[in-house]
Design an enzyme around this catalytic site. Sequence first.
Site, short mmCIF file in Angstrom:
data_model
loop_
_atom_site.label_atom_id
_atom_site.label_comp_id
_atom_site.label_asym_id
_atom_site.label_seq_id
_atom_site.Cartn_x
_atom_site.Cartn_y
_atom_site.Cartn_z
N ALA A 51 0.85 -1.19 0.00
CA ALA A 51 0.00 0.00 0.00
C ALA A 51 0.89 1.23 0.00
O ALA A 51 2.06 1.17 0.36
CB ALA A 51 -0.88 -0.02 1.24
N GLU B 151 -0.01 -9.53 -0.94
CA GLU B 151 -1.44 -9.86 -0.84
C GLU B 151 -2.07 -9.90 -2.23
O GLU B 151 -2.93 -10.74 -2.51
CB GLU B 151 -2.14 -8.85 0.07
CG GLU B 151 -1.71 -9.04 1.53
CD GLU B 151 -2.17 -7.92 2.45
OE1 GLU B 151 -1.83 -6.75 2.18
OE2 GLU B 151 -2.87 -8.22 3.43
N1 CAA Z 1 4.50 3.57 0.08
C1 CAA Z 1 4.97 4.79 -0.27
N2 CAA Z 1 6.26 5.04 -0.58
C2 CAA Z 1 7.10 4.00 -0.55
C3 CAA Z 1 6.70 2.71 -0.18
C4 CAA Z 1 5.33 2.50 0.12
N3 CAA Z 1 4.85 1.30 0.45
N4 CAA Z 1 7.77 1.90 -0.23
C5 CAA Z 1 8.80 2.66 -0.61
N5 CAA Z 1 8.40 3.92 -0.80
C6 CAA Z 1 9.22 5.05 -1.26
C7 CAA Z 1 10.28 5.43 -0.26
O1 CAA Z 1 9.78 6.33 0.68
C8 CAA Z 1 11.32 6.04 -1.15
O2 CAA Z 1 10.88 7.34 -1.46
P1 CAA Z 1 11.93 8.53 -1.65
O3 CAA Z 1 12.79 8.11 -2.80
O4 CAA Z 1 11.08 9.70 -1.90
O5 CAA Z 1 12.68 8.58 -0.35
C9 CAA Z 1 11.24 5.21 -2.42
O6 CAA Z 1 9.94 4.60 -2.40
C10 CAA Z 1 12.28 4.13 -2.53
O7 CAA Z 1 12.26 3.37 -1.33
P2 CAA Z 1 13.60 2.91 -0.61
O8 CAA Z 1 14.57 4.04 -0.57
O9 CAA Z 1 13.19 2.31 0.67
O10 CAA Z 1 14.14 1.82 -1.63
P3 CAA Z 1 14.83 0.44 -1.33
O11 CAA Z 1 15.10 -0.16 -2.65
O12 CAA Z 1 15.95 0.64 -0.37
O13 CAA Z 1 13.76 -0.46 -0.55
C11 CAA Z 1 11.62 -1.45 -0.19
C12 CAA Z 1 12.61 -0.86 -1.21
C13 CAA Z 1 12.19 -2.72 0.43
C14 CAA Z 1 10.36 -1.76 -0.94
C15 CAA Z 1 11.36 -0.44 0.94
O14 CAA Z 1 11.04 0.80 0.37
C16 CAA Z 1 10.24 -0.82 1.86
O15 CAA Z 1 10.42 -1.60 2.77
N6 CAA Z 1 9.03 -0.25 1.64
C17 CAA Z 1 7.91 -0.43 2.49
C18 CAA Z 1 7.26 -1.76 2.27
C19 CAA Z 1 6.04 -1.92 3.15
O16 CAA Z 1 6.07 -1.65 4.34
N7 CAA Z 1 4.95 -2.39 2.54
C20 CAA Z 1 3.74 -2.58 3.25
C21 CAA Z 1 2.91 -1.36 3.13
S1 CAA Z 1 1.49 -1.43 4.13
C22 CAA Z 1 0.41 -2.40 3.31
O17 CAA Z 1 0.69 -2.89 2.26
C23 CAA Z 1 -0.90 -2.58 4.00
C24 CAA Z 1 -1.79 -3.53 3.35
O18 CAA Z 1 -1.93 -4.62 3.84
C25 CAA Z 1 -2.53 -3.18 2.16
#
Ligand code: CAA
Length: 706
Positions: free
Chosen positions: A65, A108
């Site tokens: 998300a 998911e």
């Molecule tokens: N939503 C919004 N922005 C996100 C995002 C997300 N889920 N995941 C990453 N981003 C953004 C980061 O903030 C970053 O933005 P900036 O460049 O502006 O700083 C950009 O994407 C790149 O992210 P990273 O610098 O973290 O890149 P990475 O390659 O080092 O890591 C990643 C990639 C492993 C996907 C890491 O970004 C991460 O862990 N993201 C979060 C994943 C997460 O928690 N997902 C679950 C979301 S909640 C959900 O899904 C609820 C549900 O059940 C529906």
Amino acid sequence: MPESELVRFENEGGIGVITVDNPPVNALSPGVPQGITAAIDKGNADPAVKAMVLIGAGRSFIAGADIRQFGRGPATPPPARRHYDVSDQSPKPIVAAIHGYALGGGLETALACHYRVAVPSAKVGLPEVQIGILPGAGGTQRLPRLVGPKVALEMITSGRHVPAAEAQRLGIIDEIVPEGQLKEAAIAFARKVADKRPLPVIREHDEKLAEAKSDPGMFDAFRKSIARRARNQRAPYACIEAVEAAVKLPFDEGIAVERRLFEEQVNSEEAKALRYAFFAEREAQKLPDLPRDIQLRPTDTAAVVGAGTMGGGIAMSFADYGYSVKITDSTKEALERGMQRIRANYETSVKRGSLSAEEMEQRLARIEPVTDYDALGDCDLVIEAVFEQIPVKQEVWKKIDAAMKPGALLFSNTSGINIDIMANETKRPEDVAGTHFFAPANVMKLFEVVKGTKSAPDVIATAMALGRKIGKVSALAGNTDGFVANRSRGPFSVEMNLLVEEGALPEQIDKVMVDFGYPVGPFVVSDISGLDIGYDVRQRRKAENSNYRGAPIADRIVEAGRLGQKTGKGWYRYEPGDRTPHPDPEVARIIKETVAELSIAQHDFTDEEILKRLLFASVNEACKILDEGKALRASDVDVMWLYGFGFPRYRGGLMFWADTIGVREVYNQIAAWHQRYGERWAPSPLLRRLAESGAPLREAKTDRLR
Ligand code: CAA
């Protein structure tokens, strides 16, 4: 962006390829779920389409998300037709084609497809717990049906990223396909299964749930097993409750429980703090005064000067991430001792089972001990980690300058000596910066990059990137006494000692901080680090400055031969071979005697007073640091506290936590203590300005370091 641009649909020879294209990580931002639904509808409506492939453009499948949308008011109700349901009820098979990450709503989405294929480097997981929530799109109901509740509980409550090969073993991935050929391979897979019926729909399979039905105590046992690490948090328990619902209730009712828990959790303080920490960590990587396209210097080979505890830990940090690293020390014996310590550290990990013997040998083989500086010369970077004395450093830095090739990065791991002193020993001060590791260097994740007066922009940018390459979290600090992390922590240490003089016992203070969420209390931490280091620093300061007050009780403790865990006694006493701290009447006696001699009045403290005395002192100092332009952002200070000092992540960080109390209240208390205790509590001008305007502390920032 219009939906059509976020999600594309193309018919490739009878296979409908649905491509999610929402850079950088294909988060499920508004428009994406609707786009997926529309694409699936299209594929199902077109008789020429036999099966579908769902794939992500760019570097990832779907990272979940869009976290930025959370917490903006009440949770938006899900659309009448969620793409997850549209997907698993699709009459034509859908294959999720995974590269990069399939996390949270991304996994998911994949679980709602009929099949999943992935390249070997892909990772999947449900990391929601790490941002204080639970999977809210069926993950808690589908994953247990696919892998069994035990594995699901472990994955969902840890949030860990599971590599493709393991995911295949667990049954999450059906087939691993060659790297770089995901789309073609997924299309081929889709052709293979196009006519196969019935379709495998996870929600329709309850067989794997049986393991929990025959073991009803499983959930309570699991709750107990996470009690320590889940202290003060609700999200891990919400995850368990939702998985329990998967076992006890029909699918749709389980989904309703998951939804309710998600809505309860998403606007909680815990979730806000963890979301803040997520973005603070990413923000800290951004350097506003540097051009975005700055050319980084090479960092393929590293050298470490100094094979003591810190130097050895630094060399391990490189070896752990596949780097070749050379290490040297002033004598052959010191170097050998250092190498033995490194081996012993790895052997401990092997004994614990966190490292294989083979991997240990590979890592050790990457660390090459060398006896002279010239052997380091061709390395791309060097990190100096020698004894913290200016004359020693100066001598070493002359040698570093003489040995290293032109353009090499010259870093110092000093924790307190002005970077410019080292830089000025070289003919290339622009190549010099601080890279401050936290002990134990191979474990703690903070990588504090310190900008000297003359550090070149590309040196700073490369240092920041280097930290990330060795698995650390980088954060930038200005060149101020103690830099940012230790300087902001300093007043906390002062107050710890004063509180003991004024009547609080170390065990009371430790309990307050552990209850707050620290893994261990600050006095136990001191015992682990060794009390002699602080003692030596205080003696030096006393010699330099006759007004220096010092810490008389801490001094007496050391003078009584109590140096911490290494001598079996410090602020606590320890049984041989056991690290459990026991309060010691001898310590109480030393405190009493010292206080009587100094005629300090003692009184009782409430837990709240203790917490605020320690943390407000540091908040005030952090504000001074920001006001002086020595840190870019208050949120950088928070990142340093989270990764350098074990501050509880679910409280966001020092400054975020202070905002939860309120900037005015923090200021008023500090001003009152200023009246009562004197100059050390003089409020920072920045704190006063923020209190007047009511602007949050956590948003304080400056454009460039001074
Ligand atoms: N939503 C919004 N922005 C996100 C995002 C997300 N889920 N995941 C990453 N981003 C953004 C980061 O903030 C970053 O933005 P900036 O460049 O502006 O700083 C950009 O994407 C790149 O992210 P990273 O610098 O973290 O890149 P990475 O390659 O080092 O890591 C990643 C990639 C492993 C996907 C890491 O970004 C991460 O862990 N993201 C979060 C994943 C997460 O928690 N997902 C679950 C979301 S909640 C959900 O899904 C609820 C549900 O059940 C529906």
